[in-house]
Design an enzyme around this catalytic site. Sequence first.
Site, PDB file in Angstrom:
ATOM      1  N   HIS A 462       0.950  -1.128  -0.074  1.00  0.00           N
ATOM      2  CA  HIS A 462      -0.013   0.015  -0.146  1.00  0.00           C
ATOM      3  C   HIS A 462       0.951   1.207  -0.148  1.00  0.00           C
ATOM      4  CE1 HIS A 462      -3.606   2.414   1.247  1.00  0.00           C
ATOM      5  NE2 HIS A 462      -2.564   3.338   1.778  1.00  0.00           N
ATOM      6  N   GLU A 463       2.003   1.331   0.904  1.00  0.00           N
ATOM      7  CA  GLU A 463       2.669   2.512   0.896  1.00  0.00           C
ATOM      8  C   GLU A 463       3.646   2.668  -0.091  1.00  0.00           C
ATOM      9  OE1 GLU A 463       1.794   4.786   2.915  1.00  0.00           O
ATOM     10  OE2 GLU A 463       0.433   3.479   4.321  1.00  0.00           O
ATOM     11  N   HIS A 466       1.713   4.313  -2.948  1.00  0.00           N
ATOM     12  CA  HIS A 466       1.863   6.148  -2.798  1.00  0.00           C
ATOM     13  C   HIS A 466       3.244   6.400  -3.203  1.00  0.00           C
ATOM     14  CE1 HIS A 466      -1.847   6.916  -0.676  1.00  0.00           C
ATOM     15  NE2 HIS A 466      -1.492   6.260   0.406  1.00  0.00           N
ATOM     16  N   HIS A 469       3.321   6.745  -6.850  1.00  0.00           N
ATOM     17  CA  HIS A 469       2.597   7.969  -7.337  1.00  0.00           C
ATOM     18  C   HIS A 469       3.448   9.067  -7.187  1.00  0.00           C
ATOM     19  CE1 HIS A 469      -1.393  10.073  -7.128  1.00  0.00           C
ATOM     20  NE2 HIS A 469      -1.029  10.313  -8.311  1.00  0.00           N
TER      21      HIS A 469
END
Length: 673
Positions: A462-463, A466, A469
Amino acid sequence: MTNPLLAPWNTPFELPPFAEIEDAHFAPAFDAALTEGRAKIAEIAGNPDAPTFANTIEALELGDETLGRVLGTFYGIAGADSNEAREALQREFAPKLSAYSSELTMNRDIRARIKALWEDQNALDDEQKRLLYLYNRNFIRSGADLEGDARDRLTDVKARLAILGTDFTQNLLADEREWFMELGADDLGGLPDFLKEAMKGAAEEQNVDGHVVTLSRSLIVPFLQFSTRRDLREVAYKAWAARGANGGETDNRGIAAETLALRHERAQLLGYKDFAAYKLETEMAGNADNVRDLLMQVWKPARAAALKDQAVLEAMMREDGINGDLQAWDWHHYSERRRKAEHDLDEAELKPYLQLEKMIEASFDCANRLFGLEFAPLDVPMYHEDVRAWEVTRNGKHIAVFIGDYFARGSKRSGAWCMAMRAQKKLGGDTAPHVVNVCNFAKPAPGAAALLSFDDARTLFHEFGHALHQMLSDVRYEAISGTSVARDFVELPSQLYEHWLSVPEVLSKYAVHAETGEAMPKELLDRLLAAQTYDMGFSTVEYVASALVDLAFHEGAPADDVMAKQAEVLEGIGMPAAIEMRHRTPQFAHVFSGDGYSSGYYSYMWSEVMDADAFEAFEEAGDPFDAKLAKSLEENILSAGGSQEADVLYKAFRGRMPDATALLKGRGLYAAE
């Protein structure tokens, strides 16, 4: 002596010179950066030339470079490795930063220049028009057009909110840091070896012989799962639930109430009926009704599933000879036992196959297969001995520096997060980002492998979503770089990337036993994947309840008694008694440590509607690493930052907007609807 925060950084990739930076350097560097920033504001405001995009908007973009460098370094360190000096600096910096921000957005001359540019945009390209739109909107929403007492009051409100947010965070950290429970030899019943080793390491950190449970999620959750001592589970759970609500100096209930009152006042000063209306105006959801519609669409089947599961767990408790109702400190324990019985899946059996190092490799490999990124370890000083860094390249070109800070420690706030110490931009020269992932995994004994739960591994992916991105951002202006997007869109890349952890070919390659080196057996892998929606009623209920409370807090008049308001909302939706909110109000840092997720905790679910639909595109293509789709994902979402509205970006990738069907199917709740 030269302050290393203000001197040129002649370091690899211009990373902060962590080995040279001392806490005493931050305050003078911060003050110098503010002075420089104010001088540039005055220069822009007093420019006698007619306003142009370059001498106004681009000048503002470049005006805070020194401040950004100082703060990126400071907050990166302070959040992950706090101490008394850094906590004092956070308290000192918060009102000063608020005042500086108000000085800029309340500057009448700069506001006039932005208005003039807004009225004549003919010479601007699309990215410039987008940036001008965001600047104009931000100045309006910051109160630039207010006059007289309202203008002054708004400045005071924002300053006070900055202080309250810092206090909330530090109180929570203090409660988490100070509590621990010692365990004797008779208190270890049911605990697997990996947990005992982690608790032994935690005891050493607390200068205690034996084993301790702390309020680190990586310790307390498995303790609640495995401990056969119901009395100790109750003590540990109640300590976890009481964070921020223990009375005294670290109690957050009064801070939460004052924060809600000031947010409401802020919204009304700006002409909105309440803070939810103000906050949601710029999000994809648009308004509170749309948020509530989605949450309730998911709540009903989730609650029904949770109640069915609760009946099963209560029956198991009765078989143990325990009367009375299932309690919150019972759920994890009996759910883990049920998972073992129904799916033949035991966390202790699974964990040796989920080594931290291998999961990092897996996240890197997926990024390589999807986007061509390569990761090479860097031998450079970091802010803590546990922190590591990699150079990220593509076809030999430097893309970013990725920094991983994975282990829990008393100086680190709980949770997991991603931040850019330096964001990508092209204005003023190509700037490659420095991106940090922070997690709170249990640190192993020296020489032993760090083992993760499947939820831990999902958090890592998940991290890293990010981080992608941020790292793949390819825009001109920092204000629209990376994760500078609508709050209910920012979780799309992170939640979408979680899906690749569950791809069988990824797990079959990287889920390798820590001792034997053997790959996870196919039958265990099949059981793991089959159990992915296990207990989804529980996890969905605890999340949606938190999101509904957050929304209710910010609609209408603010609550004087936040705990009474929380109870009222939970009663109104029929919250199962054995499940608590994921984040009770006194520890709801998403909402009260700053404005980021206030009225916006629903964002994870709003984004999940999109991430479930987006991964369906790869499933429909028959290849989770489909090159054409990966290129489209990068071009239309990951590299685009906030250069267009979120719905435009998503439709460019998928061709349409999704509904909640894929989400409900992905959570195993569709049949329960």
